[in-house]
Design an enzyme around this catalytic site. Sequence first.
Site, mmCIF file in Angstrom:
data_model
loop_
_atom_site.group_PDB
_atom_site.id
_atom_site.type_symbol
_atom_site.label_atom_id
_atom_site.label_comp_id
_atom_site.label_asym_id
_atom_site.label_seq_id
_atom_site.Cartn_x
_atom_site.Cartn_y
_atom_site.Cartn_z
ATOM 1 N N ARG A 104 0.851 -1.188 0.000
ATOM 2 C CA ARG A 104 0.000 0.000 0.000
ATOM 3 C C ARG A 104 0.878 1.225 0.000
ATOM 4 N NH1 ARG A 104 -4.622 0.274 4.418
ATOM 5 N NH2 ARG A 104 -2.818 0.651 5.731
ATOM 6 N N ASP A 200 0.733 -3.221 12.182
ATOM 7 C CA ASP A 200 1.211 -3.527 10.829
ATOM 8 C C ASP A 200 1.671 -4.995 10.785
ATOM 9 O OD1 ASP A 200 2.723 -1.709 8.304
ATOM 10 O OD2 ASP A 200 3.085 -3.844 8.565
ATOM 11 N N ASP A 203 5.275 -5.747 9.427
ATOM 12 C CA ASP A 203 6.318 -5.320 10.372
ATOM 13 C C ASP A 203 6.372 -6.238 11.580
ATOM 14 O OD1 ASP A 203 7.171 -3.241 8.824
ATOM 15 O OD2 ASP A 203 6.001 -1.707 9.869
HETATM 16 C C1 PRP Z 1 -0.913 -4.880 4.395
HETATM 17 C C2 PRP Z 1 -1.656 -6.179 4.473
HETATM 18 C C3 PRP Z 1 -2.502 -6.138 3.233
HETATM 19 C C4 PRP Z 1 -2.814 -4.669 3.096
HETATM 20 C C5 PRP Z 1 -4.227 -4.444 3.552
HETATM 21 O O1 PRP Z 1 0.160 -4.977 3.556
HETATM 22 O O2 PRP Z 1 -0.827 -7.299 4.561
HETATM 23 O O3 PRP Z 1 -1.848 -6.623 2.080
HETATM 24 O O4 PRP Z 1 -1.911 -3.975 3.948
HETATM 25 O O5 PRP Z 1 -4.590 -3.137 3.351
HETATM 26 P P1 PRP Z 1 -5.733 -2.711 2.315
HETATM 27 O O6 PRP Z 1 -6.877 -3.631 2.552
HETATM 28 O O7 PRP Z 1 -6.039 -1.291 2.717
HETATM 29 O O8 PRP Z 1 -5.160 -2.806 0.942
HETATM 30 P P2 PRP Z 1 1.157 -3.738 3.311
HETATM 31 O O9 PRP Z 1 0.684 -2.914 2.163
HETATM 32 O O10 PRP Z 1 1.392 -3.015 4.598
HETATM 33 O O11 PRP Z 1 2.466 -4.446 2.794
HETATM 34 P P3 PRP Z 1 3.460 -5.458 3.559
HETATM 35 O O12 PRP Z 1 2.723 -6.756 3.748
HETATM 36 O O13 PRP Z 1 4.580 -5.603 2.592
HETATM 37 O O14 PRP Z 1 3.875 -4.840 4.859
HETATM 38 N N1 URA Z 2 -2.224 -3.378 6.934
HETATM 39 C C1 URA Z 2 -1.786 -3.805 8.149
HETATM 40 O O1 URA Z 2 -0.754 -4.473 8.248
HETATM 41 N N2 URA Z 2 -2.512 -3.483 9.223
HETATM 42 C C2 URA Z 2 -3.649 -2.767 9.146
HETATM 43 O O2 URA Z 2 -4.270 -2.503 10.192
HETATM 44 C C3 URA Z 2 -4.076 -2.328 7.884
HETATM 45 C C4 URA Z 2 -3.346 -2.659 6.791
#
Ligand code: PRP
Ligand code: URA
Length: 209
Positions: A104, A200, A203
């Site tokens: 995102r 997150d 993370d």
């Molecule tokens: C997080 C999570 C989803 C997304 C959800 O990933 O694992 O993929 O956010 O959010 P949304 O429904 O608003 O799209 P992130 O984009 O933080 O990436 P990451 O897994 O690499 O940390």
């Molecule tokens: N992605 C995450 O990892 N946590 C949230 O709460 C929303 C999006």
Amino acid sequence: MGKVTVLDHPLIQHKLSLIRDEKTSSKEFRNLVEEVAMLMAYEVTRDFPLKEVEVKTPIAVAKTKRIAGRKVALVPILRAGLGMVDGMLRLIPAAKVGHIGLYRDHETLKPVEYYCKMPADVHERDIILIDPMLATGGSAVAAITFMKERGVKSIKLMCLIAAPEGIAAVQQAHDDVDIFVAAVDDCLNEKAYIVPGLGDAGDRLFGTK
Ligand code: PRP
Ligand code: URA
């Protein structure tokens, strides 16, 4: 309209409570996410068709049931979906695994695709798309669209925690996709994090930040 199933089994709810706790370490968080994914896989596969087979026990011939040759692919959305793959593979070891990389954008909150590697016969497979978090739904909607563009017909979405906004977004864009979650939370905050959520997921899984 796709169905939403909340998996309220006590073991799943107990482990999810530990996952949410900010005091849970990355190591423990990873173990718990894997365990919950395994328990959820049990329910997500409930509609797999069976066929009758006869086996010879040491005593007699038994009429038994086995899974009827289902071709499944697990598709984690990177990064955080990776944390759920091994747990699911323990129950569905014959599944192939495709990867889709989306993050995102922190400014626009829109998903950006950066990686994709699918099994060659992905269009013939039942897809279980996995991601711990369904927040705005942007990532899931984009991933489902992407799979359909590759000819996939059958998709289920499995997440640990969903916001009502994310569920609505998926249902509006893809009304043929059933959603399986361990919890539906209250809302999103101003940064589109799920409230109360777990923070997150990427993370916390990988100890970044
Ligand atoms: C997080 C999570 C989803 C997304 C959800 O990933 O694992 O993929 O956010 O959010 P949304 O429904 O608003 O799209 P992130 O984009 O933080 O990436 P990451 O897994 O690499 O940390
Ligand atoms: N992605 C995450 O990892 N946590 C949230 O709460 C929303 C999006």
